[in-house]
Each structure stands twice: as structure tokens, then as C-alpha cells.
Design an enzyme around this catalytic site. Structure first.
Site, short mmCIF file in Angstrom:
data_model
loop_
_atom_site.label_atom_id
_atom_site.label_comp_id
_atom_site.label_asym_id
_atom_site.label_seq_id
_atom_site.Cartn_x
_atom_site.Cartn_y
_atom_site.Cartn_z
N ARG A 146 0.85 -1.19 0.00
CA ARG A 146 0.00 0.00 0.00
C ARG A 146 0.89 1.24 0.00
O ARG A 146 1.93 1.28 0.65
CB ARG A 146 -0.91 0.02 1.23
CG ARG A 146 -2.10 -0.93 1.15
CD ARG A 146 -3.12 -0.46 0.12
NE ARG A 146 -4.30 -1.30 0.09
CZ ARG A 146 -4.46 -2.33 -0.74
NH1 ARG A 146 -3.49 -2.66 -1.58
NH2 ARG A 146 -5.59 -3.01 -0.73
N GLU A 161 -3.79 7.71 -5.43
CA GLU A 161 -3.88 6.92 -6.65
C GLU A 161 -5.08 7.40 -7.45
O GLU A 161 -6.19 7.42 -6.91
CB GLU A 161 -4.03 5.42 -6.32
CG GLU A 161 -2.78 4.83 -5.71
CD GLU A 161 -2.90 3.33 -5.43
OE1 GLU A 161 -3.97 2.74 -5.72
OE2 GLU A 161 -1.91 2.75 -4.94
N HIS A 172 -0.88 0.40 -9.97
CA HIS A 172 -1.53 -0.55 -9.07
C HIS A 172 -2.11 -1.74 -9.86
O HIS A 172 -3.33 -1.98 -9.85
CB HIS A 172 -2.63 0.14 -8.27
CG HIS A 172 -2.97 -0.59 -7.00
ND1 HIS A 172 -3.47 0.03 -5.87
CD2 HIS A 172 -2.90 -1.91 -6.67
CE1 HIS A 172 -3.69 -0.86 -4.92
NE2 HIS A 172 -3.34 -2.05 -5.39
#
Length: 359
Positions: free
Chosen positions: A276, A305, A324
């Protein structure tokens, strides 16, 4: 791939036997369906999960029919009113405001993610809402992506591709685009779980000399699988030639990778984060990379993000940033979707979920 297909078949088999719709919907069936638990799905999840929910005959559901744009917060707060179940992804903040909007009918939340930092766990616990999540099914894909990112960063593949495409490829040079190899190295893992073990198993054939790890406590059973040594956080920083972050984001791990960590690392070290973004202080990471305090970093996760294209980290040649995508394989995302659907159905029936967070 064979293992992923077998896992998906097992998840499909868990689903409840569907209602027989061959003769069309009778008025009785329509009345029965109108009394089924209401479920809202915050994203167009992969098809296997939707198939399980449709064919179960156990719920009526509505979804935000987009994979590109998250459901607007205002819309989400409206749609969750009165629902019995909720299927979400990591882009949705499940907090007091949303739970108040949903009301007392909400009994089950199923998130299509292994992480749960987007969930207000204390609020969910206080309201007696059960929570399902999707660990384990993404172990292989995350481990594969982590190795790919590590090699891309350490061997400077993005830089090399750019030079080849833009005319920088001239005569052969002795030290041009030299990187760092795994053979004979020490690989450190911050947070040893199944993913950390899977990463080490994939790196071992590269002739890694030693695996070390740091965690809240020794994990001898997992460590024995990869012959890893438990060390302190400081020793992890000092010894690691490659440091892979695999820990969950918690109040204790928030920005744990900061100036203090980077200052103890070798100037030849490669830092990799596929957990994370919040576990890293990005300003400190930028400083470490731009001053040569560490050799390079590969990130699949950031804060926020998406990371704005104007962010200073994008200006660095020794920083590789991915959007991601660690779990982004067709097999894994379908497995996650199927697991999320089954968690929801089992929870609504008052039965043990396949993967439930113990609050």
C-alpha cells in the site's frame, strides 16, 4: 494457470443452486424475488462474480455499471439506502457517513480486495456488520508482478527502452546502463506473509544468497519455507540489497518507510513496494532517490492513486511507477470476484464466509 482455473471452479461450486427460470418468471417467483435481500455493487466486477450472484437466485442486486470511473460519492450514498448487502472495491471509502446512509438493514459487506484500509473497521464492528475480503487468491499474481518490478527497476529496463527508442543507443560502453543483479544478494521482506513467501520462492532460483525479514514478531513456520532469518527493522534496512514491502497498511505501519529507513540502506539498494502506498513517506523516498542515498525504487502503489503526473517521483530515472496492477491478471481478478460474491451470499445466509475479517 491450471491452478488458477481449479481455484475458480472451486469458487463457482460454492455458489448456491440457482432458481429454475426455464419457464419464465411467474407472478409467484416475481413476488419472491421482490423480497430477496437487496445488494448494491459499487463497480462492474469481473464476470464470474456477477454470474454467481445472478444464478444464485438468492439476492436482487444493482451495480454501478462502469469499470473506468468509480461511483460518485453522492450517487453511492443514495444507492446504499436500505441495502442488506454491499460489494465494494478499494476505491470506496466505507466510513460512518456511508454506513449511516445505508441504515440498519446492512448486515454484510464484501470487499473485492485483500487490503481493508478503506474500511472503517471499528464502525463496522460496532454495527455488527460482517466483512468478507479476498486474500490468498491473488498471491501468485502479486508475487509475479513484484519480481517483474524488481527486475525492471534493478536492471534499468525502462531507461534502456527509452534510450533504444530515442537514439541514445550508441557504441558499446563498459558501464552504460549497468544495474544490480540478484545473484549473491540479500533480499529483505518487510511483513512476511504468503505473498512475501511467494516472492522469495520466485527469487530463489536467481541465486539469492540470503533472505531476511522483519515483522511484528517472528513467523517461523512461514520463514522455514524460504529459509529466511528474522531480523530487526534496522538490520533489515542495513543488510538488504533488495527490500520488498509486503505489509498491510495499519496505523503502526503508516509511513514506516521514511527517512530513517532510507538513511540506513545501502546506496546500491533497490526498494520495492507492492503493498500500500501509505506505508511510504513519498517525500522522503524522493529525497533518497534524488540524492543517491538508495539506487532505485519500484512502486505499484502510491498516495494518492492515481499519482498526479506532475509528482516529483515521475521526474526520476531511477524510480519505476506502475498503476496498481499487481493483481491484474484475468484469472486472479475473476477469482477475486467469485470469492467476493460467495462471501456475500454466505454472509447473508448467516453462514461462515470463505474469507471473513474477524472484527
Amino acid at each position: 494457470m491450471w491452478c488458477s482455473r481449479m481455484a475458480l471452479r472451486r469458487l463457482q461450486q460454492v455458489a448456491v443452486t440457482p432458481l429454475n427460470m426455464a419457464g419464465g418468471l411467474t407472478s409467484n417467483v416475481q413476488r419472491e424475488m421482490s423480497t430477496l435481500p437487496r445488494v448494491y455493487i459499487t463497480r462492474q466486477i469481473p464476470p464470474e462474480g456477477l454470474k454467481i450472484l445472478r444464478e444464485s437466485g438468492q439476492v436482487q442486486f444493482e451495480l454501478w455499471d462502469s469499470d473506468d470511473v468509480p461511483v460518485p460519492r453522492k450517487e453511492l450514498l443514495q444507492k446504499v439506502k436500505g441495502v442488506d448487502g454491499l460489494v465494494c472495491v478499494l476505491t470506496e471509502k466505507i466510513d460512518t457517513e456511508l454506513l449511516d446512509a445505508a441504515g440498519p438493514n446492512l448486515k454484510v459487506l464484501s470487499t473485492m480486495s485483500v487490503g481493508f484500509d478503506h474500511l472503517s473497521l471499528e464502525e463496522l464492528k460496532k454495527r455488527g456488520i460482517r466483512v468478507g475480503y479476498t486474500p490468498d487468491v491473488l498471491t501468485d499474481s502479486v508475487a509475479e508482478l513484484t519480481v517483474a518490478l524488481l527486475l525492471t527497476t534493478s536492471r534499468r529496463l525502462i531507461e534502456a527502452t527509452h534510450e533504444a527508442k530515442t537514439g541514445g543507443w550508441g557504441t558499446w560502453r563498459t558501464l552504460w546502463l549497468c544495474g544490480h543483479e540478484l545473484a549473491g544478494s540479500t533480499v529483505g521482506i518487510l511483513g512476511l506473509g504468503r505473498i512475501g513467501v511467494a516472492i522469495a520462492e520466485r527469487l530463489a532460483p536467481f541465486k539469492v544468497k540470503k533472505f531476511i525479514y522483519a515483522d511484528v514478531a517472528p513467523r517461523p513456520e512461514l520463514a522455514s519455507v524460504i529459509n529466511a532469518e528474522y531480523v530487526s527493522f534496522d538490520e533489515l534496512a542495513k543488510q538488504s540489497d533488495f527490500l520488498s514491502v509486503c505489509c498491510a497498511l495499519t496505523p503502526e505501519t503508516k509511513e514506516i518507510c521514511n527517512k530513517d529507513l532510507f538513511s540506513k540502506m545501502k546506496n546500491t539498494s533497490i526498494f520495492i513496494n507492492t503493498s500500500r502506498g501509505g506505508v511510504v513517506n513519498q517525500e522522503d523516498l524522493y529525497e533518497a532517490l534524488s540524492t543517491g542515498q538508495i539506487a532505485g525504487a519500484g512502486l505499484d502503489v502510491t498516495v494518492p492513486e492515481p499519482l498526479p503526473t506532475s509528482h516529483p517521483l515521475f521526474t526520476l530515472k531511477n524510480c519505476v511507477i506502475l498503476p496498481h496492477i499487481a493483481s491484474a491478471s484475468y484469472a486472479t481478478r475473476n477469482n477475486m470476484s467469485a470469492l467476493a460474491a460467495n462471501n456475500l451470499l454466505l454472509g447473508l445466509r448467516g453462514e461462515p464466509m470463505i474469507k471473513e475479517l474477524k472484527l
